[in-house]
Every structure is written in C-alpha cells, then in structure tokens.
Motif scaffolding. Structure first.
Motif, short mmCIF file in Angstrom:
data_model
loop_
_atom_site.label_atom_id
_atom_site.label_comp_id
_atom_site.label_asym_id
_atom_site.label_seq_id
_atom_site.Cartn_x
_atom_site.Cartn_y
_atom_site.Cartn_z
N GLY A 274 -5.85 -4.16 1.42
CA GLY A 274 -4.94 -3.91 0.22
C GLY A 274 -4.04 -2.89 0.60
N TYR A 275 -3.65 -2.23 1.67
CA TYR A 275 -2.77 -1.06 1.72
C TYR A 275 -1.31 -1.28 1.63
N LEU A 276 -0.88 -2.41 1.49
CA LEU A 276 0.34 -2.82 1.23
C LEU A 276 0.78 -1.86 -0.31
N ARG A 277 -0.08 -1.77 -1.23
CA ARG A 277 0.15 -1.05 -2.43
C ARG A 277 0.20 0.34 -1.99
N ALA A 278 -0.03 0.96 -0.94
CA ALA A 278 0.04 2.32 -0.77
C ALA A 278 1.12 2.71 0.05
N ARG A 279 2.06 1.68 0.28
CA ARG A 279 3.09 2.04 1.19
C ARG A 279 3.90 3.32 0.58
N HIS A 280 4.11 3.59 -0.64
CA HIS A 280 4.88 4.52 -1.29
C HIS A 280 4.19 5.99 -1.25
N SER A 281 2.81 5.91 -1.15
CA SER A 281 2.03 7.01 -1.34
C SER A 281 1.35 7.68 -0.12
#
Length: 308
Positions: A274-281
C-alpha cells in the motif's frame, strides 16, 4: 521479523497514520462498512489533481471508466485499482492515475470493475477485458497495463488473455501484486504478520473473491495458475520487501524468463503493502513511484532499459 530495523521512521509514521483511518479490525466489519472506512482512508491521503489533467467519465458497456488526459497523448495506460477485489473505486486511486498521466503524458483509463462478494470471479476479469477491448478499438498507439495489489493481478490476467487477441499491449507494470503464488514461499512465512497486509488478510480477500471455493488452473483468476508464460508483453514488477506477496514477483519473473520473455523485478527495501499512498510523505515510496512512472513511460515507448 524485526520490522523496527527494516522499516524507517517515515514509513512507520505512514503505517500509523493509515491505522488511524483504517484499523486492523476493519475486516471484521460488514462489507459496506469496510468500503466506507477504506474510502475515507483513501480520501485522507488523496492529493489534488494537477490543473493540466482533464478528466472525463463514461461507461464502457456496464463498466464505468475515468479517463485522464493532458495534451495530446499518443499512448494509453489501463489502470486497475487495488483493494483485494472487495474495496476501492475510481476515487480511491484518482490521484495516482492523475499523476501517472501528468508525469508520462499518456492517457490513463481507470477501471471501476465490479467488486466481490456481490460479484464473484470472473466478473472482475470480464470488466477489465471489456475495457481493454474498448481501448484497443478506440485509441491508437498501444496500451500499457498497470495496477496495484489486486489490480495488478487483474492487469496480469488480462495480459495473459490478450496474447493472440490484441497486438497493442506494449507492457505491464505491476505494483506489489498478488499473483497467486504458493503460500509456502518464503515471503508468506517471513512476513505473515507484516504491517499493512498479513497472510490472514490475503486469505480473507481470496475467500471473498471466490466465495470460499478454491479456483485452480484458471489464468483469468491468477496468472501463476497459467502453464504458458511465453509471448507476454515486457513486464516490470515492484514489490514491497515487507509484504507477504513479495515472492510472487520472483516466481512470475522467473517463469517469464524461462519462457524467453522480458521481465524485471524491483524489490523496494523497507516498504510495505500500500505504499503508493505514501509517495508524498516517505522518501523510499517517492523514489519507488518515480521508478514506476519511468517504467510505464519506457514500456509505452517500447524501451527496455533493464539488464536481463
């Protein structure tokens, strides 16, 4: 497994933030409640679209699609969202699709395939195949298949079925995919209790999708159930190292290589499902997303930059 050492603080912050919106016990809720919680979580992470991206929606047969365009695209990406075939929709991955469009210049067609348990396999495959048919008939220039998690599995199933049927499939980019691997593979044991996705979660979603009846020898269900890996389009896979699904990529890569095809597996150290949601952080996720976008762009241009 010592996740305190494997996972950096940025990623732990992402895991904790996800947990605040999508607790571990969400799978105990009703399906409708699971979807509501997932959608709220996705909305909490969603970034606004770039102004250069124009978005339209239409129905392709019974399937709703969302089309992202910036300028005059010469290639198309068909994107299938993740969510275990149970949760997720056009909105849950809206910003991912928008950013792929913005950064590659390609048209992105996001597929709102039917979900289980209301719609069992092969409903999801049928919907994705319907959209690929339409893309190939509607847009010249070729198509790159892409998706994350369950959506990556669905894209791979479509790639297998497209052989001999559509010449315009230029490649596939699979992001932390489950591909139907044997649960005896090392990653399923080593990361059975991984943050973000456990082995029990994997089994739960498979059970919902198939209504509790195991599906065998059906490559429209899972690509690793195929017995023929020849003639597949160039394939690039990105796995999270701390993910039970990780080794599906290794097995799939090796099967494609054995059949004489092109396949690259990039295992992202310290990242979780699920790390796509972390691509800005999260720096590691940001770097991985850059590699993902470059892979999509390269396959669209029929460039293979990897040493095989």
């Amino acid at each position: 497994m010592d996740y305190e050492k494997l996972i950096d603080e940025e990623t732990w912050n992402f895991i904790r933030e996800t947990g605040r919106h999508y607790p571990d016990d969400t799978v105990d809720l009703t399906i409708d409640d699971q979807r509501a919680v997932y959608n709220k979580m996705a909305a909490a992470f969603r970034k606004p679209r770039a102004e250069v991206v124009d978005v339209t929606e239409r129905s392709v047969g019974r399937v709703l699609v969302r089309i992202y365009e910036a300028g005059d695209p010469t290639r198309t990406v068909m994107y299938c969202h993740g969510g275990g075939f149970v949760v997720g929709d056009l909105n849950s991955h809206d910003d991912v699709c928008s950013e792929i469009c913005e950064q590659t210049g390609y048209r992105v067609v996001s597929v709102d395939y039917r979900l289980a348990p209301e719609h069992k396999h092969p409903a999801q495959f049928e919907d994705a195949w319907t959209v690929l048919d339409w893309i190939c008939e509607t847009y010249p220039g070729g198509v790159v298949l892409a998706g994350d998690s369950a959506g990556a599995m669905l894209s791979a199933c479509v790639a297998h079925h497209a052989r001999g049927r559509h010449e315009g499939v230029l490649g596939q980019v699979l992001i932390y995919p489950g591909l139907g691997g044997d649960h005896a593979l090392p990653s399923y044991r080593e990361h059975a209790q991984a943050p973000m996705l456990t082995l029990e979660d994997v089994k739960y979603y498979a059970d919902v999708r198939a209504d509790g009846t195991p599906v065998e020898n059906d490559p429209t269900y899972a690509p690793l159930q195929d017995d023929d890996f020849a003639g597949l389009p160039p394939t690039v896979m990105f796995s999270a190292d701390c993910d039970p699904l990780r080794d599906d990529c290794r097995v799939y890569r090796d099967a494609i290589h054995a059949a004489g095809g092109l396949a690259e597996w990039i295992n992202e150290a310290g990242l979780v499902h699920g790390y796509l949601r972390a691509r800005h952080s999260v720096g590691r996720a940001r770097d991985s997303f850059e590699r993902i976008v470059l892979a999509i762009e390269g396959l669209g241009q029929e460039i293979w930059p990897y040493d095989d």
